[in-house]
Write a protein that holds these residues in place. Sequence first.
Motif, short mmCIF file in Angstrom:
data_model
loop_
_atom_site.label_atom_id
_atom_site.label_comp_id
_atom_site.label_asym_id
_atom_site.label_seq_id
_atom_site.Cartn_x
_atom_site.Cartn_y
_atom_site.Cartn_z
N ASN A 14 32.42 -9.10 30.24
CA ASN A 14 31.77 -9.11 28.99
C ASN A 14 32.91 -8.86 28.12
OD1 ASN A 14 30.04 -8.66 26.88
ND2 ASN A 14 30.11 -6.03 27.17
N PRO A 15 33.83 -10.12 27.88
CA PRO A 15 34.77 -10.25 26.82
C PRO A 15 34.30 -9.75 25.51
CG PRO A 15 34.24 -11.99 27.43
CD PRO A 15 33.45 -11.33 28.26
N LYS A 16 35.14 -9.05 24.51
CA LYS A 16 34.87 -8.98 23.22
C LYS A 16 36.28 -9.14 22.53
CE LYS A 16 34.49 -4.65 20.36
NZ LYS A 16 34.35 -3.32 20.38
N ILE A 17 35.60 -9.85 21.06
CA ILE A 17 36.70 -10.27 20.23
C ILE A 17 36.67 -9.35 19.30
CG2 ILE A 17 36.98 -11.96 18.32
CD1 ILE A 17 35.56 -14.11 20.27
N VAL A 18 38.17 -9.00 18.95
CA VAL A 18 38.38 -7.75 17.94
C VAL A 18 39.09 -8.53 17.04
CG1 VAL A 18 39.53 -5.79 17.49
CG2 VAL A 18 38.49 -6.04 19.51
N LEU A 19 38.84 -8.39 15.58
CA LEU A 19 39.45 -8.73 14.56
C LEU A 19 40.29 -7.65 13.91
CD1 LEU A 19 36.76 -11.15 13.02
CD2 LEU A 19 38.61 -11.67 14.65
N ARG A 20 41.48 -7.88 13.66
CA ARG A 20 42.16 -7.06 12.69
C ARG A 20 43.26 -7.67 11.83
NH1 ARG A 20 45.95 -4.45 17.25
NH2 ARG A 20 47.44 -6.14 17.51
N SER A 21 43.61 -6.89 10.74
CA SER A 21 44.49 -7.65 9.46
C SER A 21 45.41 -6.74 9.26
CB SER A 21 43.87 -8.04 8.63
OG SER A 21 43.12 -7.34 7.75
N THR A 22 46.53 -7.04 8.62
CA THR A 22 47.47 -6.42 7.71
C THR A 22 47.91 -7.35 6.50
OG1 THR A 22 48.94 -6.03 9.91
CG2 THR A 22 49.96 -5.63 7.88
N PRO A 23 47.41 -6.41 5.33
CA PRO A 23 46.87 -5.04 5.38
C PRO A 23 45.55 -4.93 6.05
CG PRO A 23 46.99 -6.12 3.17
CD PRO A 23 47.67 -7.17 4.22
N ALA A 24 45.04 -4.01 6.25
CA ALA A 24 43.82 -3.68 6.86
C ALA A 24 42.68 -3.98 6.10
CB ALA A 24 43.72 -2.16 7.11
N LEU A 25 41.79 -4.73 6.47
CA LEU A 25 40.72 -5.16 5.60
C LEU A 25 39.22 -5.01 6.47
CD1 LEU A 25 41.88 -8.71 4.67
CD2 LEU A 25 41.59 -6.75 2.92
N PRO A 26 37.95 -5.01 5.96
CA PRO A 26 36.85 -4.69 6.71
C PRO A 26 36.66 -6.02 7.59
CG PRO A 26 36.27 -4.26 4.30
CD PRO A 26 37.70 -4.80 4.21
N GLN A 27 35.91 -6.00 8.60
CA GLN A 27 35.49 -6.97 9.60
C GLN A 27 35.01 -8.19 8.67
OE1 GLN A 27 36.05 -6.84 13.30
NE2 GLN A 27 37.34 -5.68 12.23
N GLN A 28 34.09 -7.89 7.93
CA GLN A 28 33.43 -9.13 6.87
C GLN A 28 34.47 -9.73 6.41
OE1 GLN A 28 30.39 -7.93 4.46
NE2 GLN A 28 29.58 -9.91 4.07
N GLU A 29 35.37 -9.10 5.64
CA GLU A 29 36.36 -9.80 5.08
C GLU A 29 37.66 -10.69 5.77
OE1 GLU A 29 38.61 -9.79 0.94
OE2 GLU A 29 36.93 -8.54 1.30
N ILE A 30 37.81 -10.06 6.75
CA ILE A 30 38.81 -10.88 7.78
C ILE A 30 37.98 -12.07 8.35
CG2 ILE A 30 39.71 -10.75 10.07
CD1 ILE A 30 40.09 -7.82 9.62
N LEU A 31 36.56 -12.06 8.69
CA LEU A 31 36.01 -13.02 9.20
C LEU A 31 35.91 -14.20 8.14
CD1 LEU A 31 34.83 -14.08 11.83
CD2 LEU A 31 32.62 -13.19 11.22
N SER A 32 35.62 -13.79 7.23
CA SER A 32 35.53 -14.80 5.89
C SER A 32 36.70 -15.43 5.74
CB SER A 32 34.99 -14.06 4.52
OG SER A 32 35.08 -14.85 3.37
N LEU A 33 37.91 -14.63 5.91
CA LEU A 33 39.21 -15.50 5.51
C LEU A 33 39.42 -16.42 6.72
CD1 LEU A 33 41.44 -12.26 4.72
CD2 LEU A 33 40.84 -14.38 3.14
N ILE A 34 39.07 -15.99 8.02
CA ILE A 34 39.38 -17.01 9.24
C ILE A 34 38.36 -18.27 8.88
CG2 ILE A 34 38.76 -17.28 11.50
CD1 ILE A 34 39.43 -14.38 11.99
#
Length: 106
Positions: free
Chosen positions: A14-34
Amino acid sequence: DYRVDIILQGNLSNPKIVLRSTPALPQQEILSLILFGKSPSDITTYQDQQLEESLANLMKGDTSPGFLDKIQKSIGIDRIDINRQSSSRREDMSIQVGKYVTKDIY
């Protein structure tokens, strides 16, 4: 202006994908940038629907081909393969990420 990390963690079944950013952003914002290279406030209605679907899949732990294809296209790579191998003692997992430099060179 951001550094975004896509992290695969968890057990092999059961692998899990984790998104993180610098500077820290909400998951929705990170995914939108990706996915779109833009903040959620700058995307179209259709892109917003795609973002919501992708975010829901991410939260459910859904790493189906459709979800991985979207990430693959958005970060400009030609291939993402997640492989699992089981033996009597352990399970191994490998991730291959690649890009064609030319037609014949991968």
